[in-house]
Design a protein around this motif. Structure first.
Motif, short mmCIF file in Angstrom:
data_model
loop_
_atom_site.label_atom_id
_atom_site.label_comp_id
_atom_site.label_asym_id
_atom_site.label_seq_id
_atom_site.Cartn_x
_atom_site.Cartn_y
_atom_site.Cartn_z
N ALA A 1 0.82 -1.21 0.00
CA ALA A 1 0.00 0.00 0.00
C ALA A 1 0.86 1.27 0.00
CB ALA A 1 -0.92 -0.01 1.22
N GLN A 2 2.01 1.24 0.67
CA GLN A 2 2.88 2.42 0.70
C GLN A 2 3.46 2.73 -0.68
OE1 GLN A 2 5.87 1.84 3.75
NE2 GLN A 2 4.36 1.89 5.43
N SER A 3 3.61 1.69 -1.54
CA SER A 3 4.18 1.92 -2.86
C SER A 3 3.24 2.66 -3.80
CB SER A 3 4.57 0.57 -3.49
OG SER A 3 3.43 -0.22 -3.74
N THR A 4 2.00 2.87 -3.37
CA THR A 4 1.04 3.64 -4.18
C THR A 4 0.43 4.77 -3.36
OG1 THR A 4 -0.76 2.11 -3.58
CG2 THR A 4 0.45 1.63 -5.61
N ALA A 5 1.06 5.14 -2.23
CA ALA A 5 0.48 6.15 -1.34
C ALA A 5 0.66 7.57 -1.83
CB ALA A 5 1.09 6.01 0.06
N GLY A 6 1.57 7.77 -2.78
CA GLY A 6 1.82 9.13 -3.28
C GLY A 6 1.86 9.15 -4.80
N THR A 7 2.55 10.14 -5.34
CA THR A 7 2.70 10.29 -6.79
C THR A 7 3.93 9.53 -7.26
OG1 THR A 7 1.70 12.49 -6.68
CG2 THR A 7 2.97 11.95 -8.65
N GLN A 8 3.77 8.71 -8.30
CA GLN A 8 4.90 7.96 -8.82
C GLN A 8 5.92 8.92 -9.45
OE1 GLN A 8 5.40 4.54 -8.72
NE2 GLN A 8 3.53 4.35 -7.49
N VAL A 9 7.20 8.73 -9.11
CA VAL A 9 8.27 9.58 -9.66
C VAL A 9 9.37 8.70 -10.24
CG1 VAL A 9 7.83 11.52 -8.10
CG2 VAL A 9 9.44 9.72 -7.43
N SER A 10 10.11 9.25 -11.19
CA SER A 10 11.20 8.51 -11.84
C SER A 10 12.39 8.40 -10.90
CB SER A 10 11.61 9.24 -13.13
OG SER A 10 12.78 8.68 -13.65
N LEU A 11 13.11 7.31 -11.02
CA LEU A 11 14.30 7.14 -10.19
C LEU A 11 15.40 8.14 -10.57
CD1 LEU A 11 14.56 3.22 -10.11
CD2 LEU A 11 13.75 4.75 -8.29
N SER A 12 15.28 8.73 -11.74
CA SER A 12 16.26 9.75 -12.16
C SER A 12 15.86 11.15 -11.68
CB SER A 12 16.38 9.75 -13.69
OG SER A 12 15.14 10.06 -14.29
N ASN A 13 14.72 11.24 -10.98
CA ASN A 13 14.24 12.55 -10.52
C ASN A 13 13.88 12.50 -9.04
OD1 ASN A 13 13.44 15.26 -10.84
ND2 ASN A 13 11.30 14.63 -11.19
N LEU A 14 14.69 11.78 -8.27
CA LEU A 14 14.41 11.61 -6.85
C LEU A 14 14.69 12.89 -6.06
CD1 LEU A 14 15.96 8.06 -6.24
CD2 LEU A 14 13.52 8.65 -6.42
N GLN A 15 13.92 13.05 -4.97
CA GLN A 15 14.14 14.14 -4.01
C GLN A 15 14.21 13.53 -2.61
OE1 GLN A 15 11.11 17.15 -4.30
NE2 GLN A 15 11.59 17.67 -6.44
N PRO A 16 15.00 14.17 -1.70
CA PRO A 16 15.06 13.68 -0.33
C PRO A 16 13.67 13.57 0.27
CG PRO A 16 16.80 15.27 -0.68
CD PRO A 16 15.93 15.33 -1.90
N GLY A 17 13.37 12.47 0.93
CA GLY A 17 12.06 12.25 1.54
C GLY A 17 11.14 11.37 0.69
N ASP A 18 11.53 11.06 -0.56
CA ASP A 18 10.71 10.16 -1.39
C ASP A 18 10.77 8.74 -0.82
OD1 ASP A 18 10.07 12.22 -3.08
OD2 ASP A 18 11.52 11.65 -4.66
N ILE A 19 9.67 8.02 -1.02
CA ILE A 19 9.61 6.61 -0.58
C ILE A 19 10.07 5.73 -1.74
CG2 ILE A 19 8.13 4.72 0.21
CD1 ILE A 19 6.30 6.83 1.45
N LEU A 20 11.08 4.92 -1.51
CA LEU A 20 11.55 3.96 -2.52
C LEU A 20 10.86 2.62 -2.28
CD1 LEU A 20 15.39 4.70 -2.20
CD2 LEU A 20 13.77 5.72 -3.83
N TYR A 21 10.60 1.90 -3.38
CA TYR A 21 10.01 0.56 -3.21
C TYR A 21 10.68 -0.43 -4.16
CZ TYR A 21 7.11 1.71 -7.33
OH TYR A 21 6.68 2.09 -8.57
N TRP A 22 10.66 -1.68 -3.71
CA TRP A 22 11.22 -2.80 -4.48
C TRP A 22 10.07 -3.74 -4.86
CZ3 TRP A 22 13.71 0.14 -1.11
CH2 TRP A 22 15.07 0.45 -1.33
N GLY A 23 10.03 -4.11 -6.14
CA GLY A 23 8.90 -4.89 -6.64
C GLY A 23 7.98 -3.98 -7.45
#
Length: 278
Positions: free
Chosen positions: A212-234
């Motif tokens: 559920a946390q992997s869809t809790a916010g707006t999807q962002v590209s790994l090339s456009n990360l900002q501090p505080g973003d949630i990373l997910y595996w899978g």
């Protein structure tokens, strides 16, 4: 009186037509006598009776009949036995045919099941290989982006501000704590428990589990990360692990029971995607 009245007649007396009576019978297996009677003289003459003894023609007949009846009965029994044997053989053949057909059906079903299992295993291996290739490519990209970042850069201090800085500070403060499945603090965590607690510290209530946390916010590209973003595996919605991007090409996460909560470069374990909540 006629002059011929006293002359005796020379005409012979009329004989009556011969009468013959034949009586025959079987009594006690012996043919009785045959009586022949004929009128040899005038009608008033006494009949002549002649008795002829006939030979016995039924001598030994009863034992032969009995033997014939016994032979007939034996033949009937033999025919009945043969019929029973033929019926039993036909039944056995039918049963054997049915058993063979069932064995063939089971063998074919087993063969199909094995083929399906092999196909499934091959598809799984292919998917895993594709995923490994994708992660390898992502690792190469992230390694290039992070430059020469190594484990020594774990002391990286994020330049984030506001809520993102607070989330990162909370996560970094837990580095060194134990990993426990289902852990939600304060000294042991699992991956989603740590992320949930970090965001709760700034008033953001996230779902409890990684999926559920992997869809809790707006999807962002790994090339456009900002501090505080949630990373997910899978996959998004089916993630099996989460962490927090702290900037500088690094993340904090409760990895496993061997490492506990650590801060590592993204190249250590490249994520699949990210969502932005703040």
């Amino acid at each position: 009186m006629s002059h011929t009245a006293h002359i005796p007649s020379h005409r012979k007396p009329r004989r009556n037509a011969p009468k013959t009576a034949l009586r025959a019978g079987v009594a006690g297996g012996v043919l009785s006598t045959i009586a022949v009677a004929g009128a040899a003289g005038p009608a008033q003459a006494e009949p002549v009776t002649q008795t002829i003894e006939m030979p016995t023609i039924t001598s030994g007949l009863s034992p032969a009949v009995a033997a014939s009846a016994q032979a007939t009965q034996q033949v009937a029994q033999d025919l009945q036995t043969q019929a029973q044997e033929d019926a039993a053989a036909a039944s056995a053949a039918k049963t054997a045919k049915k058993a063979k057909a069932e064995a063939v059906r089971k063998a074919e079903a087993k063969k199909k099941a094995e083929a399906a299992a092999k196909a499934k295993a091959a598809a799984k291996a292919k998917a895993e290989a594709a995923e490994r290739a994708s992660r390898t490519a992502a690792r190469t990209t992230l390694s290039a982006a992070s430059g020469s970042t190594t484990a020594a850069s774990s002391s990286y201090a994020s330049s984030a501000t506001g809520s993102a800085a607070s989330v990162i500070a909370f996560a970094q403060a837990q580095v060194g704590d134990a990993y426990v499945s289902g852990g939600t603090g304060p000294n042991s965590w699992d991956c989603s428990g740590l992320v949930q607690a970090a965001f709760r510290s700034v008033g953001v209530d996230l779902p409890r589990v990684s999926q559920a946390q992997s869809t809790a916010g707006t999807q962002v590209s790994l090339s456009n990360l900002q501090p505080g973003d949630i990373l997910y595996w899978g996959g998004a919605g089916s993630a099996y692990h989460v962490g927090i991007y702290v900037g500088g090409g690094e993340f904090v996460g409760a990895q496993n029971s061997s490492t506990g909560v650590v801060q590592r470069p993204l190249s250590y374990d490249p994520p699949s995607g990210a969502v932005r909540v703040l």
